[in-house]
Design a protein around this motif. Structure first.
Motif, PDB file in Angstrom:
ATOM      1  N   ASN A 172      23.509  58.784   9.299  1.00  0.00           N
ATOM      2  CA  ASN A 172      22.488  58.964   8.535  1.00  0.00           C
ATOM      3  C   ASN A 172      23.361  59.735   6.539  1.00  0.00           C
ATOM      4  O   ASN A 172      21.859  59.098   6.235  1.00  0.00           O
ATOM      5  CB  ASN A 172      22.670  60.459   9.503  1.00  0.00           C
ATOM      6  N   ASP A 173      24.371  59.651   6.851  1.00  0.00           N
ATOM      7  CA  ASP A 173      24.294  59.583   5.837  1.00  0.00           C
ATOM      8  C   ASP A 173      24.313  58.111   4.771  1.00  0.00           C
ATOM      9  O   ASP A 173      24.923  58.163   3.620  1.00  0.00           O
ATOM     10  CB  ASP A 173      26.630  60.464   5.757  1.00  0.00           C
ATOM     11  N   THR A 174      24.950  56.848   5.772  1.00  0.00           N
ATOM     12  CA  THR A 174      24.859  55.128   5.659  1.00  0.00           C
ATOM     13  C   THR A 174      23.781  55.243   4.983  1.00  0.00           C
ATOM     14  O   THR A 174      23.563  54.912   3.704  1.00  0.00           O
ATOM     15  CB  THR A 174      25.465  55.205   6.435  1.00  0.00           C
ATOM     16  N   ALA A 176      21.693  57.306   3.586  1.00  0.00           N
ATOM     17  CA  ALA A 176      20.465  58.575   3.472  1.00  0.00           C
ATOM     18  C   ALA A 176      21.428  57.849   1.293  1.00  0.00           C
ATOM     19  O   ALA A 176      20.933  58.213   0.117  1.00  0.00           O
ATOM     20  CB  ALA A 176      21.313  59.451   3.383  1.00  0.00           C
ATOM     21  N   SER A 177      22.963  57.140   1.775  1.00  0.00           N
ATOM     22  CA  SER A 177      23.078  56.556  -0.128  1.00  0.00           C
ATOM     23  C   SER A 177      22.865  55.132  -0.403  1.00  0.00           C
ATOM     24  O   SER A 177      22.860  55.160  -0.886  1.00  0.00           O
ATOM     25  CB  SER A 177      24.556  56.515   0.630  1.00  0.00           C
ATOM     26  N   THR A 178      21.908  55.621   0.701  1.00  0.00           N
ATOM     27  CA  THR A 178      20.948  53.616   0.001  1.00  0.00           C
ATOM     28  C   THR A 178      19.634  53.555  -0.236  1.00  0.00           C
ATOM     29  O   THR A 178      19.042  54.346   0.523  1.00  0.00           O
ATOM     30  CB  THR A 178      21.348  52.799   1.125  1.00  0.00           C
ATOM     31  N   GLU A 179      18.931  52.832  -0.889  1.00  0.00           N
ATOM     32  CA  GLU A 179      17.727  52.415  -1.645  1.00  0.00           C
ATOM     33  C   GLU A 179      16.876  51.282  -1.146  1.00  0.00           C
ATOM     34  O   GLU A 179      15.628  51.242  -0.924  1.00  0.00           O
ATOM     35  CB  GLU A 179      17.338  52.830  -2.884  1.00  0.00           C
ATOM     36  N   HIS A 180      17.391  51.252   0.320  1.00  0.00           N
ATOM     37  CA  HIS A 180      16.721  50.319   1.408  1.00  0.00           C
ATOM     38  C   HIS A 180      16.546  50.688   2.207  1.00  0.00           C
ATOM     39  O   HIS A 180      16.348  51.673   2.420  1.00  0.00           O
ATOM     40  CB  HIS A 180      18.005  49.468   1.141  1.00  0.00           C
ATOM     41  N   LYS A 181      15.253  49.371   2.852  1.00  0.00           N
ATOM     42  CA  LYS A 181      14.987  50.022   4.360  1.00  0.00           C
ATOM     43  C   LYS A 181      15.792  50.264   5.197  1.00  0.00           C
ATOM     44  O   LYS A 181      15.140  50.817   6.426  1.00  0.00           O
ATOM     45  CB  LYS A 181      13.960  48.998   4.213  1.00  0.00           C
ATOM     46  N   PHE A 182      16.611  49.495   5.810  1.00  0.00           N
ATOM     47  CA  PHE A 182      17.585  49.366   6.028  1.00  0.00           C
ATOM     48  C   PHE A 182      18.949  49.792   5.468  1.00  0.00           C
ATOM     49  O   PHE A 182      19.237  49.658   5.000  1.00  0.00           O
ATOM     50  CB  PHE A 182      17.586  47.946   7.340  1.00  0.00           C
ATOM     51  N   LEU A 183      19.982  49.442   7.037  1.00  0.00           N
ATOM     52  CA  LEU A 183      21.479  49.940   7.111  1.00  0.00           C
ATOM     53  C   LEU A 183      22.211  49.207   6.173  1.00  0.00           C
ATOM     54  O   LEU A 183      23.386  49.537   5.702  1.00  0.00           O
ATOM     55  CB  LEU A 183      22.187  50.086   7.825  1.00  0.00           C
ATOM     56  N   MET A 184      22.259  47.926   5.964  1.00  0.00           N
ATOM     57  CA  MET A 184      22.574  46.674   5.506  1.00  0.00           C
ATOM     58  C   MET A 184      21.561  46.647   4.336  1.00  0.00           C
ATOM     59  O   MET A 184      22.389  45.180   3.886  1.00  0.00           O
ATOM     60  CB  MET A 184      23.050  46.430   6.306  1.00  0.00           C
ATOM     61  N   GLY A 185      20.240  46.922   3.733  1.00  0.00           N
ATOM     62  CA  GLY A 185      19.868  46.442   3.354  1.00  0.00           C
ATOM     63  C   GLY A 185      18.313  46.422   3.307  1.00  0.00           C
ATOM     64  O   GLY A 185      17.431  47.403   3.978  1.00  0.00           O
ATOM     65  N   ASN A 186      17.771  45.335   3.161  1.00  0.00           N
ATOM     66  CA  ASN A 186      16.242  45.024   3.296  1.00  0.00           C
ATOM     67  C   ASN A 186      15.626  43.887   5.018  1.00  0.00           C
ATOM     68  O   ASN A 186      14.099  44.343   4.809  1.00  0.00           O
ATOM     69  CB  ASN A 186      14.997  45.136   2.314  1.00  0.00           C
ATOM     70  N   PHE A 214      18.372  65.106  11.309  1.00  0.00           N
ATOM     71  CA  PHE A 214      18.774  63.916  10.449  1.00  0.00           C
ATOM     72  C   PHE A 214      17.895  63.341  10.118  1.00  0.00           C
ATOM     73  O   PHE A 214      16.831  62.067  10.339  1.00  0.00           O
ATOM     74  CB  PHE A 214      19.354  62.809  11.570  1.00  0.00           C
ATOM     75  N   LYS A 215      17.615  63.317   9.103  1.00  0.00           N
ATOM     76  CA  LYS A 215      15.884  63.216   7.910  1.00  0.00           C
ATOM     77  C   LYS A 215      16.285  62.206   7.713  1.00  0.00           C
ATOM     78  O   LYS A 215      15.459  60.859   8.319  1.00  0.00           O
ATOM     79  CB  LYS A 215      16.418  63.845   6.754  1.00  0.00           C
ATOM     80  N   GLU A 219      13.695  58.283   8.945  1.00  0.00           N
ATOM     81  CA  GLU A 219      12.946  57.893   8.286  1.00  0.00           C
ATOM     82  C   GLU A 219      13.517  56.009   8.185  1.00  0.00           C
ATOM     83  O   GLU A 219      12.886  55.569   8.460  1.00  0.00           O
ATOM     84  CB  GLU A 219      13.174  57.589   6.507  1.00  0.00           C
ATOM     85  N   LEU A 220      15.004  56.108   9.204  1.00  0.00           N
ATOM     86  CA  LEU A 220      15.059  54.276   9.413  1.00  0.00           C
ATOM     87  C   LEU A 220      14.631  54.066  11.218  1.00  0.00           C
ATOM     88  O   LEU A 220      14.417  52.687  10.931  1.00  0.00           O
ATOM     89  CB  LEU A 220      16.777  54.562   9.200  1.00  0.00           C
TER      90      LEU A 220
END
Length: 268
Positions: A172-174, A176-186, A214-215, A219-220
């Protein structure tokens, strides 16, 4: 081997595709894979998700736990000189692969053969994917065993079992710290599919357990569930025929959207 006589039940599904950034184009020449799995929404479901996301046609043989048909098939496989079989297991006639089993082997085979982009080229990130996959698989398997006897688990117990709360918090924190659509990018990675299947499992056992706490993961999960082939797969009777472990309830598509209108717009 005339394995068709041993099938517990056979289902066929052809994944639907999109040319958008988060989807993968299908190869028309792909020969269907045979997946051997269970009738439940358990740790085997990650294999289905990877197949569907990768645009692979496959047939599926679902066994009841410790069924006679599964034992008979396994006995014949061993007699034929293959390694000890287990569920999940796949065969791929296109590449002359027969009865490849264990979660790690099956997932690695599918991804390396048909969708290498799911794996990170960065060694550290790749090993983290392996670690996350192991954590999620262990949690789902152990939770499934508990459900087989208790039939139900509260959200609190689900989150404390195997200390999965910590894993969910890190994910969740990972995100939330990105502006991408997914955990490692778009673009979708293996980590996204692992996380999504973990969330999907918990939500089917206790509705609202993850998305209310877990907001970022909500979203993810919405982003992954919005991928056309996954959305259509989870809208199908094929997906909804899976059983939630330890219950007689069928799996359901989860509304991860922040509003019903946002969710329903996907079907249009």
């Amino acid at each position: 081997m005339k394995s068709i006589s041993l099938l517990a039940s056979v289902f066929a599904f052809l994944a639907l595709f999109s040319t958008s950034v988060e989807s993968v184009k299908a190869k028309a020449s792909i020969v269907p894979i045979t997946l051997y799995s269970t009738k439940e929404l358990d740790s085997n479901h990650l294999v289905r998700t990877v197949l569907v996301y990768s645009g692979l046609a496959f047939t599926e043989t679902r066994f009841k736990k410790d069924s006679e048909s599964q034992a008979k098939l396994f006995k014949e496989i061993i007699k034929s000189g293959f390694l000890q079989p287990s569920i999940p297991m796949i065969s791929d006639t296109a590449k002359n692969v027969q009865y490849l089993s264990t979660d790690e082997a099956v997932l690695s085979y599918i991804i390396l053969s048909y969708n290498k982009e799911l794996f990170s080229k960065n060694l550290l990130l790749h090993t983290i994917s392996i670690q996350l996959s192991s954590i999620a698989r262990s949690y789902i398997k152990k939770t499934t065993k508990i459900l087989d006897s208790s039939k139900t688990l509260t959200c609190s117990k689900l989150l404390t079992n195997e200390n999965i709360y910590q894993t969910l918090k890190v994910l969740n924190d990972t995100f939330a710290s990105t502006e991408h659509k997914f955990l490692m990018g778009n673009k979708v990675s293996f980590n996204d599919l692992i996380a999504y299947n973990l969330i999907l499992f918990i939500e089917n056992v206790s509705s609202g357990c993850v998305i209310s706490n877990f907001k970022g993961l909500r979203e993810l999960a919405f982003n992954v569930s919005s991928i056309p082939q996954i959305f259509k797969f989870e809208s199908s009777s094929y997906f909804m025929s899976l059983l939630v472990p330890g219950t007689h309830a069928f799996a359901k598509r989860i509304n991860f959207a922040h509003s019903s209108a946002m969710f329903l717009s996907l079907a249009s």
